[in-house]
Design a protein around this motif. Structure first.
Motif, short mmCIF file in Angstrom:
data_model
loop_
_atom_site.label_atom_id
_atom_site.label_comp_id
_atom_site.label_asym_id
_atom_site.label_seq_id
_atom_site.Cartn_x
_atom_site.Cartn_y
_atom_site.Cartn_z
N ASP A 156 40.78 42.61 38.52
CA ASP A 156 40.60 44.02 38.83
C ASP A 156 41.32 44.39 40.12
OD1 ASP A 156 39.37 46.69 38.45
OD2 ASP A 156 38.26 46.12 40.28
N LYS A 157 41.19 43.54 41.13
CA LYS A 157 41.90 43.79 42.40
C LYS A 157 43.40 43.77 42.18
CE LYS A 157 38.45 41.92 45.58
NZ LYS A 157 38.15 40.84 46.56
N LEU A 158 43.89 42.81 41.40
CA LEU A 158 45.32 42.75 41.13
C LEU A 158 45.80 44.00 40.39
CD1 LEU A 158 45.69 39.00 40.08
CD2 LEU A 158 46.61 40.07 42.15
N ARG A 159 45.00 44.44 39.42
CA ARG A 159 45.35 45.63 38.65
C ARG A 159 45.42 46.86 39.56
NH1 ARG A 159 42.39 44.43 34.94
NH2 ARG A 159 40.43 45.28 35.66
N ARG A 160 44.50 46.94 40.53
CA ARG A 160 44.48 48.07 41.47
C ARG A 160 45.42 47.86 42.65
NH1 ARG A 160 39.64 48.55 44.01
NH2 ARG A 160 38.90 46.51 43.36
N VAL A 162 45.24 45.69 44.99
CA VAL A 162 44.52 45.35 46.22
C VAL A 162 44.88 43.91 46.58
CG1 VAL A 162 42.22 44.98 47.22
CG2 VAL A 162 42.62 46.92 45.68
N GLN A 163 45.12 43.68 47.84
CA GLN A 163 45.48 42.34 48.29
C GLN A 163 44.33 41.36 48.06
OE1 GLN A 163 48.25 42.03 50.93
NE2 GLN A 163 48.08 39.84 51.14
N ILE A 164 44.66 40.19 47.53
CA ILE A 164 43.65 39.15 47.37
C ILE A 164 44.02 37.98 48.27
CG2 ILE A 164 43.03 39.82 45.02
CD1 ILE A 164 44.61 37.40 44.02
N ASP A 165 43.00 37.26 48.70
CA ASP A 165 43.28 36.14 49.61
C ASP A 165 43.79 34.91 48.83
OD1 ASP A 165 41.04 34.86 48.53
OD2 ASP A 165 39.75 35.41 50.22
N GLU A 166 44.26 33.95 49.58
CA GLU A 166 44.85 32.75 48.97
C GLU A 166 43.83 31.94 48.18
OE1 GLU A 166 47.74 30.33 47.69
OE2 GLU A 166 48.00 32.22 48.74
N VAL A 167 42.59 31.93 48.63
CA VAL A 167 41.54 31.20 47.92
C VAL A 167 41.36 31.76 46.52
CG1 VAL A 167 39.07 30.66 47.90
CG2 VAL A 167 40.36 30.50 50.04
N ASP A 168 41.29 33.08 46.41
CA ASP A 168 41.15 33.72 45.09
C ASP A 168 42.40 33.51 44.24
OD1 ASP A 168 38.57 34.58 45.39
OD2 ASP A 168 39.10 36.64 45.96
N ARG A 169 43.55 33.55 44.87
CA ARG A 169 44.80 33.35 44.13
C ARG A 169 44.85 31.94 43.54
NH1 ARG A 169 48.78 36.68 44.22
NH2 ARG A 169 48.12 37.70 46.15
N ARG A 170 44.45 30.93 44.33
CA ARG A 170 44.42 29.55 43.84
C ARG A 170 43.36 29.38 42.76
NH1 ARG A 170 44.94 28.04 49.38
NH2 ARG A 170 42.74 27.49 49.36
N TYR A 171 42.21 30.02 42.92
CA TYR A 171 41.13 29.93 41.93
C TYR A 171 41.61 30.46 40.59
CZ TYR A 171 36.55 30.45 39.74
OH TYR A 171 35.48 30.37 38.88
#
Length: 192
Positions: A156-160, A162-171
């Motif tokens: 949802d953040k990616l679609r909007r 919105v910047q996501i942190d590296e932890v979420d990106r790796r997850y």
């Protein structure tokens, strides 16, 4: 890497683990046929070949104190090596056809249909057994819900945008990678 020198995976395990253990005095019980002892070590080397150099070094440090017999210098049981290796680095499911076949069975299709494929894959990676008991199934269901919720929020953040942190990106990358691996195992059976 070692392959450039013509070193096999078995040779690498010998160099980093088995030879150093032999050098500090590990040997087979008196009366053990030398060929049988070598076959056991070869089988062990083949089974531990998935470990990284670092983890083979860690396994050496662990196993040096696990000798059998009164003098604690006899080779430990095969199962002892495997148990400590599993703690150092879990063996990939793809290298364990017996375990991977779970996903190629009806259980894998059920996990896919129940949207818990990644949670079951992670359960297998950690415990190397199927979630067959009630408390194990509940654990997988809970983990599947957590994965769905977190992935939904990240996407949802990616679609909007919105910047996501590296932890979420790796997850998210881990979930997508493991989902693809588990799905390939499920589809392997469907194609067969």
């Amino acid at each position: 890497m070692t392959e450039e020198r013509g070193e096999t995976k078995r040779d690498r395990v010998r160099r980093l683990l088995l030879t150093p253990l032999a050098d500090i005095g590990f040997h087979w019980k008196r009366g053990t046929d030398p060929a049988e002892g070598q076959n056991r070590l070869d089988r062990l080397a083949d089974e531990l070949a998935y470990l990284s150099d670092r983890d083979l070094g860690r396994l050496f440090e662990c196993m040096r104190t696990k000798g059998q017999g009164a003098a604690r210098n006899l080779w430990p049981a095969h199962a002892t090596f495997i148990a400590f290796a599993q703690e150092a680095e879990g063996r990939p499911l793809a290298e364990m056809p017996g375990l991977a076949s779970w996903f190629a069975s009806r259980a894998g299709r059920d996990a896919l249909e129940g949207d818990r494929l990644v949670a079951e894959f992670w359960f297998w990676q950690r415990y190397h057994c199927p979630p067959v008991r009630d408390h194990q199934r509940r654990l997988v269901e809970t983990k599947a819900a957590e994965i769905r919720d977190r992935v939904m929020r990240i996407r949802d953040k990616l679609r909007r945008e919105v910047q996501i942190d590296e932890v979420d990106r790796r997850y998210l990358a881990r979930v997508e990678r493991d989902e693809a691996a588990a799905l390939a195992l499920v589809k392997h059976e469907a194609a067969a």
